[in-house]
Scaffold this active site. Structure first.
Site, PDB file in Angstrom:
ATOM      1  CE  LYS A   1      30.589  41.788  33.722  1.00 48.90           C
ATOM      2  NZ  LYS A   1      31.973  41.633  34.149  1.00 48.90           N
TER       3      LYS A   1
ATOM      4  CD  GLN B   1      34.915  43.028  35.546  1.00 48.98           C
ATOM      5  OE1 GLN B   1      33.744  42.677  35.700  1.00 48.98           O
ATOM      6  NE2 GLN B   1      35.555  42.855  34.405  1.00 48.98           N
TER       7      GLN B   1
ATOM      8  CG  ASP C   1      32.748  35.434  36.562  1.00 52.53           C
ATOM      9  OD1 ASP C   1      32.373  35.756  35.424  1.00 52.53           O
ATOM     10  OD2 ASP C   1      33.310  36.213  37.353  1.00 52.53           O
TER      11      ASP C   1
END
Ligand code: GUN
Length: 285
Positions: A54, A98, A121
């Site tokens: 990422k 995460q 997200d």
């Protein structure tokens, strides 16, 4: 018959090119760039790899990137404090913590704490609710990637029977909602579904996200079906999907390979969502 390969990298590269172009034009006009903050707690090796990718993609596309690597002993309160700082940072347009988190931190508390406006997200309940009722929202990246790949291959969804195997909040549920929105007839299957093989055999479009190596057999695929395998499982040092690829490719019309299938799309859609957040902020929409 041998299926055509649906490669995520081909689609990802096209979208990344568009992002870069749009970014550069916005940077020239405003002098600003989108900012993405990624937070990793602990040292889960798979998560470390995802976070590194990422960070790399973010930088390659010219985004402002912050990666917060916190020790495993970080408390929930400390993590929530960092999230609050990122919510208030004017350089940050997207926040990703995460998952999975360590046991002493409640995932729900962290997801709720991220500002829905920076929740790239798409996991915050406000974004999930908007997805359900078809309002503008951040769409969870892997699910969004699956839909973009189907669109790229020109696969018609209207009136088709789409079977989704897996009901996670990250992939299964949002994919099912997106397919429904595109007028497919959707069946969601899971570990307790009776007649799973039979249901899979009735699928024109089969999306599998269960995390069980090669669970879906070639004989479960309808001839000419489109097979999207979201699974990435390490078996004896090799990566395999949730579908028995070698058998399924002889029956399907399109199939995603593992690796090289959906994988590259997830990060790309994260960048799409972050750029979107940046544009909402710039144009106050
Ligand atoms: N872990 C596995 N997939 C994801 C994802 O899409 N987002 C976050 N935050 N964590 C993940």
């Amino acid at each position: 018959m041998s299926a055509q390969l649906l490669r995520g990298m081909d689609v990802a590269q096209k979208i990344r090119g568009q992002i870069k172009e749009e970014m550069e034009s916005l940077k020239q006009k405003t002098g600003k760039v989108p900012g993405l903050a990624v937070v990793l707690v602990g040292e889960n090796p798979a998560s470390q790899t995802y976070v590194k990718h990422k960070e790399r993609t973010s930088k390659k596309l010219g985004f402002y990137s912050e990666v917060h690597r916190l020790p495993a002993k970080t408390t929930q309160a400390e993590l929530l404090h960092l999230v609050e700082e990122l919510n208030n940072s004017e350089h940050i347009h997207g926040i990703l913590v995460q998952l999975p988190l360590l046991e002493h931190i409640k995932e729900e508390a962290v997801i709720h704490a991220i500002s829905a406006e920076k929740d790239v997200d798409g996991f915050h309940p406000l974004n999930v609710g908007k997805l359900v009722i078809g309002e503008r929202c951040y769409i969870p990246c892997t699910a969004y990637g699956v839909i973009k790949m189907l669109e790229h291959a020109g696969i018609e969804l209207q009136g088709k029977h789409a079977v989704v195997v897996g009901r996670s909040n990250i992939v299964g549920k949002p994919v099912a909602l997106l397919l429904l929105e595109r007028h497919a007839t959707v069946t969601v299957c899971h570990s307790r579904t009776a007649n799973l093989a039979e249901l899979c055999r009735s699928a024109d479009v089969l999306v599998v996200a269960v995390g069980r190596p090669e669970m879906i057999k070639g004989s479960w695929i309808k001839p000419g079906a489109v097979v999207i395998d979201v699974g990435i499982n390490r078996v004896g040092g090799k990566l395999v999907g949730d579908v028995d690829f070698n058998a399924a490719k002889e029956v399907a019309s399109w199939i995603t390979p593992v690796p090289g299938g959906v994988g590259p799309m997830t990060i790309t859609m994260l960048m799409v969502n972050t750029l979107q957040s940046f544009k909402y902020k710039l144009f106050q929409r």
